[in-house]
Motif scaffolding. Structure first.
Motif, short mmCIF file in Angstrom:
data_model
loop_
_atom_site.label_atom_id
_atom_site.label_comp_id
_atom_site.label_asym_id
_atom_site.label_seq_id
_atom_site.Cartn_x
_atom_site.Cartn_y
_atom_site.Cartn_z
N LEU A 6 0.89 -0.83 0.00
CA LEU A 6 -0.01 -0.04 0.10
C LEU A 6 0.94 1.17 -0.10
CD1 LEU A 6 -2.98 1.18 0.15
CD2 LEU A 6 -2.76 0.98 2.61
N ILE A 7 1.86 1.24 0.75
CA ILE A 7 2.79 2.36 0.92
C ILE A 7 3.37 2.76 -0.53
CG2 ILE A 7 4.98 3.20 1.39
CD1 ILE A 7 4.45 1.93 4.29
N THR A 8 3.81 1.72 -1.39
CA THR A 8 4.27 1.85 -2.76
C THR A 8 3.24 2.58 -3.60
OG1 THR A 8 3.72 -0.52 -3.77
CG2 THR A 8 5.58 -0.36 -2.63
N THR A 9 2.06 2.40 -3.37
CA THR A 9 1.04 3.27 -4.32
C THR A 9 1.22 4.45 -4.00
OG1 THR A 9 -0.71 2.84 -2.78
CG2 THR A 9 -0.32 1.11 -4.21
N THR A 10 1.51 4.95 -2.91
CA THR A 10 1.78 6.53 -2.54
C THR A 10 2.86 7.11 -3.16
OG1 THR A 10 2.82 6.23 -0.49
CG2 THR A 10 0.51 6.15 -0.38
N GLN A 11 3.85 6.32 -3.64
CA GLN A 11 5.21 6.83 -4.08
C GLN A 11 5.14 7.07 -5.96
OE1 GLN A 11 7.29 7.70 -1.76
NE2 GLN A 11 5.77 6.94 -0.36
N THR A 12 5.95 7.85 -6.29
CA THR A 12 6.19 8.05 -7.60
C THR A 12 6.90 6.91 -8.45
OG1 THR A 12 6.37 10.41 -7.43
CG2 THR A 12 7.30 9.42 -9.44
N TRP A 13 6.30 6.26 -9.35
CA TRP A 13 6.89 5.01 -10.12
C TRP A 13 7.41 5.28 -11.19
CZ3 TRP A 13 3.64 -0.06 -9.95
CH2 TRP A 13 3.17 -0.27 -8.87
N TRP A 14 7.04 6.55 -12.00
CA TRP A 14 7.90 6.90 -12.85
C TRP A 14 7.67 8.32 -13.08
CZ3 TRP A 14 4.74 2.61 -14.47
CH2 TRP A 14 3.31 3.12 -14.94
N ARG A 39 7.02 19.76 -20.52
CA ARG A 39 7.03 19.36 -19.09
C ARG A 39 7.28 18.40 -18.77
NH1 ARG A 39 0.99 20.75 -17.26
NH2 ARG A 39 1.80 20.08 -15.29
N SER A 40 7.15 17.98 -17.55
CA SER A 40 7.42 16.57 -17.00
C SER A 40 6.15 16.36 -16.03
CB SER A 40 8.73 16.47 -16.01
OG SER A 40 9.87 16.54 -16.80
N ILE A 41 5.64 15.01 -16.01
CA ILE A 41 4.57 14.47 -15.05
C ILE A 41 4.98 13.38 -14.30
CG2 ILE A 41 2.30 13.88 -15.08
CD1 ILE A 41 1.88 14.99 -17.97
N ALA A 42 4.99 13.26 -12.87
CA ALA A 42 5.19 12.29 -12.00
C ALA A 42 4.02 11.56 -11.88
CB ALA A 42 5.85 13.14 -10.60
N ILE A 43 4.17 10.16 -12.09
CA ILE A 43 3.06 9.28 -11.95
C ILE A 43 3.14 8.33 -10.63
CG2 ILE A 43 1.90 7.39 -12.93
CD1 ILE A 43 1.64 9.96 -14.49
N ALA A 44 2.18 8.67 -9.88
CA ALA A 44 2.30 7.44 -8.63
C ALA A 44 1.68 6.42 -8.81
CB ALA A 44 1.50 8.37 -7.35
N GLY A 45 2.23 5.25 -7.94
CA GLY A 45 1.68 4.08 -7.84
C GLY A 45 0.22 3.83 -7.78
N SER A 46 -0.53 4.89 -7.51
CA SER A 46 -2.14 4.65 -7.27
C SER A 46 -2.53 4.68 -8.60
CB SER A 46 -2.33 5.54 -6.24
OG SER A 46 -2.37 6.66 -6.58
N VAL A 47 -1.81 5.60 -9.54
CA VAL A 47 -2.21 5.68 -10.91
C VAL A 47 -1.53 4.56 -11.80
CG1 VAL A 47 -2.25 7.31 -12.86
CG2 VAL A 47 -2.53 8.30 -10.57
N ALA A 48 -0.41 4.13 -11.64
CA ALA A 48 0.39 3.50 -12.52
C ALA A 48 -0.51 1.96 -12.34
CB ALA A 48 1.80 3.20 -12.10
N GLY A 49 -0.71 1.53 -10.99
CA GLY A 49 -1.18 0.14 -10.72
C GLY A 49 -2.58 0.54 -10.07
N GLN A 50 -3.75 0.92 -10.66
CA GLN A 50 -4.88 1.32 -9.81
C GLN A 50 -5.47 0.23 -8.93
OE1 GLN A 50 -7.62 2.75 -12.48
NE2 GLN A 50 -6.01 4.35 -13.45
N ALA A 51 -5.25 -1.02 -9.15
CA ALA A 51 -5.67 -2.15 -8.56
C ALA A 51 -5.10 -2.54 -7.10
CB ALA A 51 -5.92 -3.34 -9.24
N LEU A 52 -3.65 -1.86 -7.35
CA LEU A 52 -2.86 -2.11 -6.11
C LEU A 52 -3.42 -1.76 -4.53
CD1 LEU A 52 0.64 -1.77 -7.25
CD2 LEU A 52 -0.63 -4.02 -7.10
N THR A 53 -4.16 -0.56 -4.86
CA THR A 53 -4.68 -0.02 -3.45
C THR A 53 -5.72 -0.98 -2.93
OG1 THR A 53 -4.32 2.24 -4.09
CG2 THR A 53 -5.78 1.66 -2.48
#
Length: 201
Positions: free
Chosen positions: A45-53, A60-74
């Protein structure tokens, strides 16, 4: 004769000690398994709160969190926490079923993460659309110049593998766990000398 009586007495005294030792070991096994499964779910669950890429676009640059990258992980992580709690009060058959569910959760975490890392443009489509007002999978993917991945996605894979192994471990010794506390079991009341008039659950 005296030697035989002494031997029988020693065996009788040794039996309760052995039973207590086995019960203590099985309780430690149960507690350890529950803690491990709960910790793995919490870390996932903690990994989903961090930036994956981080996506680098032209402007511009866009940071994608784990909750967006892997939506089912939460949801999967929360299921893991609930499963750990259920293990503490479940019976032998239900614990076996929970072990199978733990296997599926671990596999789902790994599968979801690998798919996300393999094609970061897909999970990032909505974020790119909000940032650029450009819609469409092909159009948003064409805007990506480069992708800088962080270790968090790979941490999620490792946690998923460990969760799967925890499910395997849970299934192996499921017969030696102690039974649940009496307050979680059905209790029947009946007369001492006769058939029960009623059963209360």
């Amino acid at each position: 004769m005296n030697d035989q009586v002494t031997t029988d007495t020693a065996s009788t005294e040794q039996q309760p000690v052995d039973d207590k030792t086995r019960l203590a070991r099985s309780r430690r096994l149960r507690l350890t398994t529950i803690v491990v499964i709960g910790v793995l779910a919490g870390l996932t669950l903690i990994t989903t709160t961090q930036t994956w890429w981080t996506l680098h676009l032209a402007t511009r640059s866009i940071a994608i969190a784990g909750s967006v990258a892997g939506q089912a992980l939460t949801a999967l992580s929360l299921c893991g926490l609930a499963l750990a709690a259920a293990l503490s009060i479940s019976g032998p058959v239900f614990r076996f079923i929970l072990g199978l569910l733990q296997l599926l959760l671990g596999f789902a975490v790994v599968f979801t993460t690998v798919v996300a890392l393999a094609a970061p443009a897909g999970p990032s489509e909505n974020a790119i659309s909000k940032a650029t007002a450009i819609e469409g999978a092909e159009a948003t993917a064409a805007l990506i110049r480069s992708v800088a991945e962080t270790p968090w996605g790979f941490v999620a894979i490792v946690l998923g593998v460990l969760s799967f192994l925890a499910g395997v471990w849970r299934l192996l010794p499921f017969r030696v766990w102690p039974t649940a506390s009496r307050k979680y079991q059905a209790v029947g009341f009946a007369p001492a000398n006769g058939p029960p008039d009623c059963v209360v659950y």
